[in-house]
Design an enzyme around this catalytic site. Structure first.
Site, PDB file in Angstrom:
ATOM      1  N   ASN A  15       0.693  -0.812   0.071  1.00 57.32           N
ATOM      2  CA  ASN A  15      -0.101   0.020   0.433  1.00 57.32           C
ATOM      3  C   ASN A  15       0.696   1.540   0.102  1.00 57.32           C
ATOM      4  O   ASN A  15       0.524   1.669  -1.017  1.00 57.32           O
ATOM      5  CB  ASN A  15      -0.878  -0.089   1.315  1.00 57.32           C
ATOM      6  CG  ASN A  15      -1.888   0.914   0.966  1.00 57.32           C
ATOM      7  OD1 ASN A  15      -2.623   1.593   0.269  1.00 57.32           O
ATOM      8  ND2 ASN A  15      -2.420   1.565   2.067  1.00 57.32           N
ATOM      9  N   LYS A 100       8.546   2.205  11.880  1.00 58.31           N
ATOM     10  CA  LYS A 100       8.933   2.559  13.610  1.00 58.31           C
ATOM     11  C   LYS A 100       9.265   0.841  13.963  1.00 58.31           C
ATOM     12  O   LYS A 100       9.832   1.427  14.728  1.00 58.31           O
ATOM     13  CB  LYS A 100       7.668   3.082  13.684  1.00 58.31           C
ATOM     14  CG  LYS A 100       6.760   1.864  13.694  1.00 58.31           C
ATOM     15  CD  LYS A 100       5.320   2.500  14.124  1.00 58.31           C
ATOM     16  CE  LYS A 100       3.820   1.476  13.527  1.00 58.31           C
ATOM     17  NZ  LYS A 100       3.665   1.433  11.953  1.00 58.31           N
ATOM     18  N   GLU A 124      11.221   9.925   8.804  1.00 58.67           N
ATOM     19  CA  GLU A 124      10.132  10.854   9.294  1.00 58.67           C
ATOM     20  C   GLU A 124       8.980  10.188   9.354  1.00 58.67           C
ATOM     21  O   GLU A 124       8.157  10.435   9.895  1.00 58.67           O
ATOM     22  CB  GLU A 124       9.794  12.143   8.592  1.00 58.67           C
ATOM     23  CG  GLU A 124       9.186  12.590   8.477  1.00 58.67           C
ATOM     24  CD  GLU A 124       9.278  14.025   9.937  1.00 58.67           C
ATOM     25  OE1 GLU A 124      10.367  14.701   9.943  1.00 58.67           O
ATOM     26  OE2 GLU A 124       9.106  13.613  10.583  1.00 58.67           O
ATOM     27  N   VAL A 127       6.849   8.057  12.705  1.00 60.79           N
ATOM     28  CA  VAL A 127       6.260   8.776  13.686  1.00 60.79           C
ATOM     29  C   VAL A 127       5.520   9.418  13.293  1.00 60.79           C
ATOM     30  O   VAL A 127       5.937  10.346  12.653  1.00 60.79           O
ATOM     31  CB  VAL A 127       6.985   9.315  14.798  1.00 60.79           C
ATOM     32  CG1 VAL A 127       6.144  10.116  15.593  1.00 60.79           C
ATOM     33  CG2 VAL A 127       7.747   8.394  14.667  1.00 60.79           C
ATOM     34  N   GLU A 184      -6.744  -2.839  11.868  1.00 54.78           N
ATOM     35  CA  GLU A 184      -6.136  -3.973  10.993  1.00 54.78           C
ATOM     36  C   GLU A 184      -7.748  -5.052  11.423  1.00 54.78           C
ATOM     37  O   GLU A 184      -8.001  -5.015  12.872  1.00 54.78           O
ATOM     38  CB  GLU A 184      -5.511  -5.036  11.539  1.00 54.78           C
ATOM     39  CG  GLU A 184      -4.168  -3.248  12.062  1.00 54.78           C
ATOM     40  CD  GLU A 184      -3.747  -3.733   9.999  1.00 54.78           C
ATOM     41  OE1 GLU A 184      -3.447  -4.270   9.147  1.00 54.78           O
ATOM     42  OE2 GLU A 184      -3.103  -2.914   9.849  1.00 54.78           O
ATOM     43  N   ASP A 195       1.833   0.481  19.075  1.00 48.83           N
ATOM     44  CA  ASP A 195       1.911   1.786  17.889  1.00 48.83           C
ATOM     45  C   ASP A 195       2.549   2.240  18.948  1.00 48.83           C
ATOM     46  O   ASP A 195       3.207   2.852  18.288  1.00 48.83           O
ATOM     47  CB  ASP A 195       0.379   1.737  16.811  1.00 48.83           C
ATOM     48  CG  ASP A 195       1.613   1.610  15.960  1.00 48.83           C
ATOM     49  OD1 ASP A 195       1.834   2.190  14.953  1.00 48.83           O
ATOM     50  OD2 ASP A 195       1.104   3.665  15.841  1.00 48.83           O
ATOM     51  N   LYS A 199       6.207   4.374  18.500  1.00 51.95           N
ATOM     52  CA  LYS A 199       6.563   5.501  18.484  1.00 51.95           C
ATOM     53  C   LYS A 199       6.561   6.677  19.566  1.00 51.95           C
ATOM     54  O   LYS A 199       7.671   7.245  19.543  1.00 51.95           O
ATOM     55  CB  LYS A 199       5.482   6.071  18.064  1.00 51.95           C
ATOM     56  CG  LYS A 199       4.456   5.657  16.204  1.00 51.95           C
ATOM     57  CD  LYS A 199       3.514   6.460  15.918  1.00 51.95           C
ATOM     58  CE  LYS A 199       2.925   5.320  14.333  1.00 51.95           C
ATOM     59  NZ  LYS A 199       1.755   5.447  14.189  1.00 51.95           N
TER      60      LYS A 199
HETATM   61  N1  HSE Z   1      -1.571   2.116  12.674  1.00 51.78           N
HETATM   62  C1  HSE Z   1      -1.121   2.976  12.947  1.00 51.78           C
HETATM   63  C2  HSE Z   1      -2.298   4.827  13.084  1.00 51.78           C
HETATM   64  C3  HSE Z   1      -0.608   4.000  11.834  1.00 51.78           C
HETATM   65  O1  HSE Z   1      -3.590   4.061  13.527  1.00 51.78           O
HETATM   66  O2  HSE Z   1      -2.037   5.617  13.864  1.00 51.78           O
HETATM   67  C4  HSE Z   1       1.163   3.450  11.184  1.00 51.78           C
HETATM   68  O3  HSE Z   1       2.140   3.437  12.007  1.00 51.78           O
END
Ligand code: HSE
Length: 419
Positions: A15, A100, A124, A127, A184, A195, A199
């Site tokens: 993607n 990340k 870049e 994050v 997901e 996630d 970050k």
């Molecule tokens: N899945 C992440 C979000 C985006 O919902 O912010 C990719 O880091």
């Protein structure tokens, strides 16, 4: 690089990779002369909307091609991308990645390898995707000693919380996020704060020179937040956000991710839907807020293209070195020692002395109460308390003792208040 022309390869054509390739092929050659020479994929037979002659399934064709100056890694996951990035940097190629997981895992090691080999490594897009926040932190703000960085850096959880603020249940909001492609099918990484933790680990490295381990960053997600919590938040003129908070006060450095009650007038409260925001505080800048699209192929590709342009510009001037990373002047502060204010909902029996017992437990643990509201009567009373700031371990001990009381049937929720 030849006459300011650069040869580029891309690892991955999913993607994000497809969006990056589309942008690369359309890039105005008045800005830069880029030649896309190879794209690493696992299946060469698939039609991808660009010249099939660019496709290869062999990473070594890219690693060993002397004409390739710069490689964009958009494979996702840690392996094999991590080994590929190391090998490319060691082979004198600049690397741009959106990954990340890899940068959180070994960002400082990779930066060092890039510096030793006099090549660029930029990330870049790792994050807050489309928000150019890392470059300002590394370059524009390098002279600032930062005190605090707090961000809404997961778009999916912010989408869910915004829908809940507007009246949805958690389950309905998650389903909407999945239908829109934000979450997901297995939403764990987004809704449980994982996630956002990765970050936060990258921001810790760039803002404070610290690489906390996965276990060092206290992490709590949003899956236990209810519609009733939002009803209460609204009554208190607040909303609920999943915040990654990194601070470096006189008492030390700590990074954490958790849902918090945010005052409705605070800049983070106005970040809605899948947007992200990063708030940065320092003595001379007071407070800066960067906000915008933190997820999605087009914003991610925009950040990657920006990094490509920076890297090419630096390769021309042979200035590929980073400013030295910041170094931590204070020590680390464990999460148990962090000062927090908690919002607590308890289901209690409405009997004389219950409130006094609960207040006594907080007092014994050195926790002072800011406000108390009681609703209902008899066996179904609800007690809602907000504490003043106290150490996390004292708050946790108080809740453990309170939940053991026979007059307390349930600690319905405890959510920290953003200070
Ligand atoms: N899945 C992440 C979000 C985006 O919902 O912010 C990719 O880091």
């Amino acid at each position: 690089m030849k006459n300011n022309s650069f040869t580029v390869a891309v690892l991955g054509a999913g993607n994000i990779g497809s969006s990056v390739i589309e942008r690369l092929l359309k890039l105005d050659n008045e800005i830069i002369n880029l030649n896309l020479s190879k794209v690493l994929v696992s299946d060469k037979s698939k039609n991808r909307g660009f010249d099939k002659g660019l496709l290869t399934t062999d990473f070594n064709e890219i690693l060993n091609d002397e004409k390739i100056d710069l490689v964009i890694e958009v494979l996702g996951g840690v392996e094999p991308g991590k080994d590929y990035i190391k090998a490319l940097l060691e082979n004198g190629k600049s690397v741009i990645t959106a990954n990340k997981d890899i940068i959180a895992d070994c960002g400082s090691e990779l930066i060092q390898i890039a510096q030793e080999n006099n090549v660029c490594l930029y990330f870049e897009a790792a994050v807050a995707a489309g928000i150019p926040v890392l470059k300002p932190l590394i370059e524009s703000l390098r002279g600032e000693e930062l005190k605090r960085v707090a961000g809404i850096i997961n778009g999916t959880s912010n989408y869910i919380l915004t829908a809940m603020e507007e009246g949805s249940t958690y389950e309905d909001a998650l389903q909407q996020a999945q239908e829109l492609g934000y979450a997901e099918p297995d939403p764990t990484n987004d809704v449980e704060g994982i996630d956002a933790k990765f970050k936060a680990m990258i921001l810790s490295l760039l803002c404070f020179g610290v690489s906390p381990s996965v276990d060092d960053v206290f992490t709590d997600g949003i899956s236990n937040i209810t519609k009733e919590d939002f009803d209460w938040a609204k009554r208190l003129n607040k909303t609920i956000k999943l915040v990654s908070q990194i601070d470096n006060g006189d008492d030390g450095f700590n990074a954490r991710v958790y849902p918090v009650l945010v005052d409705s007038k605070h800049p983070l409260a106005s970040i809605r839907g899948a947007l992200n925001a990063v708030l940065v505080e320092g003595e001379n800048i007071n407070q800066l807020v960067f906000s915008g699209p933190g997820a999605g192929a087009a914003p991610t590709a925009s950040a990657i293209i920006g990094d490509v342009l920076s890297a090419c510009h630096q390769m021309v001037s042979s200035q590929t070195n980073w400013y030295p990373l910041r170094t931590l002047k204070s020590g680390n502060k464990e999460f148990k020692d962090v000062q927090s204010s908690w919002f607590i909902r308890l289901s209690v029996k409405d009997e004389p002395g219950v409130l006094a017992t609960i207040a006594g437990i907080f007092g014994e643990n050195n926790v002072s109460i800011e406000s108390v509201i009681q609703e209902g009567r008899g066996d179904n009373a609800e007690l809602v308390l907000v504490t003043h700031e106290a150490e996390e371990n004292n708050l946790t001990s108080s809740i453990e003792s309170i939940s053991d009381l026979s007059s307390v049937s349930l600690v319905t929720s405890n959510i920290r208040v953003f200070i």
